[in-house]
Design an enzyme around this catalytic site. Structure first.
Site, short mmCIF file in Angstrom:
data_model
loop_
_atom_site.label_atom_id
_atom_site.label_comp_id
_atom_site.label_asym_id
_atom_site.label_seq_id
_atom_site.Cartn_x
_atom_site.Cartn_y
_atom_site.Cartn_z
N THR A 72 -26.12 19.00 41.69
CA THR A 72 -25.13 18.53 40.72
C THR A 72 -23.73 18.64 41.30
O THR A 72 -22.91 17.72 41.14
CB THR A 72 -25.24 19.34 39.41
OG1 THR A 72 -26.55 19.15 38.87
CG2 THR A 72 -24.21 18.87 38.40
N SER A 81 -30.96 19.90 46.87
CA SER A 81 -31.01 21.12 46.07
C SER A 81 -32.10 22.04 46.59
O SER A 81 -33.25 21.60 46.77
CB SER A 81 -31.28 20.79 44.60
OG SER A 81 -31.26 21.94 43.80
N HIS A 134 -33.63 24.70 45.13
CA HIS A 134 -34.70 25.18 44.25
C HIS A 134 -35.76 24.14 43.97
O HIS A 134 -36.78 24.43 43.35
CB HIS A 134 -34.10 25.72 42.94
CG HIS A 134 -33.71 24.68 41.94
ND1 HIS A 134 -34.50 24.32 40.88
CD2 HIS A 134 -32.58 23.93 41.84
CE1 HIS A 134 -33.89 23.41 40.16
NE2 HIS A 134 -32.72 23.14 40.71
N THR A 140 -16.56 31.72 49.17
CA THR A 140 -17.47 32.39 50.11
C THR A 140 -18.87 31.81 49.99
O THR A 140 -19.41 31.66 48.90
CB THR A 140 -17.50 33.90 49.82
OG1 THR A 140 -16.19 34.42 49.93
CG2 THR A 140 -18.42 34.62 50.79
N CYS A 187 -36.07 16.53 25.81
CA CYS A 187 -36.48 16.80 24.43
C CYS A 187 -35.50 16.17 23.46
O CYS A 187 -34.35 15.98 23.75
CB CYS A 187 -36.55 18.30 24.18
SG CYS A 187 -37.84 19.11 25.13
#
Length: 745
Positions: A77, A212, A214, A250, A341
């Site tokens: 994102t 990304s 994950h 950092t 949803c």
């Protein structure tokens, strides 16, 4: 003691992945041993800097970055924001008062179009933003791109779609977007591509590509952005000069260390945790075969050769996505809906863009696995999925050639819902017959399968009125259940001609004309053992409101006369059931109707002034559609509090000889069979009261309003609905398990 719950089968890798063991070890080492700040000049910092740059170099090699930059970010994102900000800033500088066009794929992740809208407004660019259509396979319309390319500043596409797994032809898109005299900037979302398809971004002339961690076995909070050499770049974060001034702050070295370990596995020639494409297609084939064992009518919404092998997006006729998710979740199989949803039945914007039928969009389920899946994991997943065949057969969710010998019993009133619409089955199991009231088309298949599975005789299929906002499923059900229905002629509402009453086993049905909302409307009264139990009022009386009186054929005078007629015929504690339930109240009672609706009281007392009440009735109806009323008397408890609550009530029952706490599992029967609540709350008697059978349970009158009840469902949402219904009905000790079974696991 009951058996322990099933171990989790996680098949939602497109949402997020577990962290590889080697990645977790690398992250922990970076946190505890190699914890230096890469900006520090001492030895500890230098070591950290070396690992950071090694990881950057591995990323270059993996994606074919060439001379482009690799900037570590918090995730995709952030990378999208930087890319869009950079491209739109450049477009604003070059616009020279000329209109600017921004293009994005219609099936793009929402982060992209929403970022375009955000930065377009914030920068005051006033660009036109257009979605690129896709075909039925999810592939971008290249003719549309070609037509709009001359005035386009930025094109945003995906390498692989997160819902469907559709892989775009990046080579063809590169030739189109970068092959002419006008070459707009090009953003390619590569989040779902890494590890599943080869990437050579520099040779493709991609300008920006976010990734990304994950989504590929690294922790959350780490990602990176590729930017082509010479592409415009504006830092989103300034202030420290890290990442060569391209992204201040950092660096997340533990996350980067985890990426390092994942990248090395991806690049390894031997002994890698990742498997090749052929093996992934084999896993897909095995998982699909298992799914089709349970759901023979399954339809794939995307398939080879247009997809990567790790995503299976499917729909099953007669099922909303939530039905399948609830079933799978009860069996500890984690999959997801193909869409976000919503308060109503969800609909996938991706499948809608592909032009697929609405039932496929509303029923879409996404099963996704990762490129590090093992053969053992695939086998375990397939076995667990196949185990659900017995569940769907016994609950008549799917009919097979060999009828189940272990059917789950059904009896009494069953309330089925689709969005705000209600259908009812009145079943006498002993007499093996039923009456269907107000059948909804989207529930027709479900109703037909229950009737056929249990071999029930259909006494009648009734409507309470001619529905204005949807079609009755009566004709469809009559066709589906021709062998189970009587051949007697019926009137426009399905009532057998020349019959004043209908007998269905222990139930006797009669009708009361109740015009007003519509001229032909009736209320169906149901008596059991000479006691009036139910009144099916259609849209005449709703739980908390009334039917609209502003329709062309509505009649306020007739409405008042019908109201008076009902007052004479309805017992005070008859449960009133409607064909719409806007506020999820499930039912009302005639005594509650008059208490809660002072407008109706006034109409009954002053019938001659009925016209003056029309506006108030209409306002009340609109209020009902909008409100979700909070009911007093419901206590939400955590999992730990629930255990203490159970112990407390057991002690109170022992000392004072009171009834102990009742625990109600309000999940549907197929969920209860797939994953028994006793596995999570052992050594306690669980009452199985599915939400669709809640009204039947309350109609039995076996409980006092002082009975303490703890309600449980999968997530705590349906049990909260049930708790509010009980509180409204006067029950004074109602508890809802917040978070549901998910927090008991």
């Amino acid at each position: 003691m009951s058996a322990l719950p099933n171990p989790e089968i996680y098949l939602d890798h497109n949402a997020t992945t577990p962290v590889l063991a080697c990645a977790a070890t690398a992250a922990q080492y970076a946190m505890q041993q190699s914890f230096g700040n890469p900006s520090s000049s001492h030895a500890t910092g230098i070591k950290a800097k070396v690992q950071l740059e090694q990881t950057r170099q591995l990323a270059r090699e993996l994606i074919g970055a060439g001379q482009g930059d690799i900037i570590f970010t918090s995730g995709a994102t952030e990378g999208i924001q930087v890319a869009v900000l950079s491209a739109l800033t450049a477009a604003r500088a070059a616009a020279a008062d000329q209109p600017v066009l921004l293009l994005y794929g219609a099936t793009e992740h929402k982060a992209v179009p929403q970022s375009l809208e955000h930065w377009n407004q914030l920068l005051g660019l006033n660009a036109e933003i257009k979605a690129i259509p896709v075909d039925q396979h999810g592939l971008l319309d290249q003719a549309f791109i070609r037509e709009h390319l001359p005035r386009c500043a930025l094109v945003c596409t995906m390498a692989v779609n997160n819902e469907t797994g559709v892989a775009q032809d990046l080579v063809a898109l590169s030739a189109l977007i970068k092959g002419g005299s006008h070459q707009p900037l090009w953003l390619v979302d590569c989040v779902q591509a890494l590890g599943k398809t080869a990437l050579q971004l520099e040779s493709l002339r991609v300008d920006y590509a976010p990734f990304s961690g994950h989504k590929l076995y690294a922790p959350k909070g780490i990602g990176f952005l590729y930017t082509r050499s010479g592409a415009p770049y504006v830092p989103l974060m300034a202030g420290g000069g890290q990442e060569a001034g391209l992204r201040s702050g950092t660096e997340n070295l533990p996350g980067i260390a985890a990426l390092n370990a994942v990248f090395r596995q991806l690049l390894a020639k031997e002994h890698s945790d990742f498997v090749g494409s052929d093996r992934l297609w084999q896993y897909r084939s095995e998982l699909l075969a298992a799914l089709k064992t349970v759901f023979p009518q399954l339809v794939l919404n995307s398939d080879a050769p247009y997809v990567v092998p790790t995503t299976l997006n499917f729909s099953v006729p007669g099922f909303a996505s939530k039905d399948i998710l609830d079933l799978f979740d009860a069996a500890a199989i984690r999959v997801s809906a193909g869409s976000a949803c919503s308060s109503k039945i969800p609909s996938s914007f991706v499948l809608n863009a592909m032009g697929l039928e609405l039932w496929r969009s509303q029923g879409a389920v996404r099963l996704s696995f990762g490129p590090a899946m093992t053969a053992e994991e695939c086998t375990a997943a397939c076995e667990r999925i196949r185990s659900l065949k017995a569940v769907v057969d016994s609950c008549c969710l799917v009919l097979s050639d060999a009828q189940s010998t272990d059917l789950q019993p059904i009896d009494g009133l069953i309330q089925l819902k689709h969005e705000d619409l209600c259908s009812y089955l009145l079943v006498d199991a002993k007499a093996k017959c039923l009456v269907v009231i107000d059948p909804v088309q989207s529930l027709a298949s479900r109703i037909a399968q229950l009737v056929q599975g249990h071999q029930l005789k259909v006494i009648a299929i009734l409507d309470t009125h001619l529905h204005k906002d949807h079609h009755s499923a009566r004709p469809e059900l009559c066709a589906l259940l021709a062998n189970f229905c009587s051949a007697d002629s019926v009137d426009v509402l399905g009532w057998p001609e020349q019959q004043a009453q209908v007998q269905c086993g222990r139930y006797q049905l009669s009708r009361v004309p109740t015009p007003g909302h519509s001229p032909e409307a009736v209320t169906v009264l149901v008596t059991e053992d000479d006691v009036q139990k139910f009144a099916f009022t259609g849209d005449f009386i709703l739980p908390g409101g009334t039917g609209r009186l502003d329709l062309p054929d509505a009649d306020t005078t007739a409405f008042v006369q019908s109201l008076q007629r009902l007052q004479q015929r309805l017992a005070p504690h008859s449960l009133v059931l409607s064909s719409h339930d806007y506020a999820q109240r499930f039912f009302t009672r005639w005594d509650l109707v008059l208490q809660e609706q002072p407008v109706l009281q006034s109409l009954l007392q002053q019938p001659d002034c009925c016209n003056s009440w029309t506006e108030q009735l209409l306002a009340q109806h609109e209020w009902l559609k909008q409100q979700q009323k909070h009911f007093c008397g419901v206590v939400e408890v955590s999992a730990s509090d629930a255990k203490a609550l159970i112990s407390h009530h057991e002690l109170q029952a022992l000392l004072q000889q009171q009834k102990t706490l009742q625990i109600w599992d309000v999940r549907e029967t197929y969920e209860q069979v797939a994953g028994a609540l006793e596995n999570y709350i052992p050594d306690h008697r669980i009452e199985h009261v599915p939400l669709s059978g809640l009204v039947q349970r309350l109609s039995e009158g076996q409980l006092t309003t002082q009975q303490a009840i703890l309600l449980v469902c999968r997530s705590g949402n349906r049990s909260l609905l049930a708790a509010r219904v009980l509180a409204r009905a006067g029950y004074q000790q109602v508890y809802n398990l917040k978070g549901g079974v998910a927090l008991l696991a």
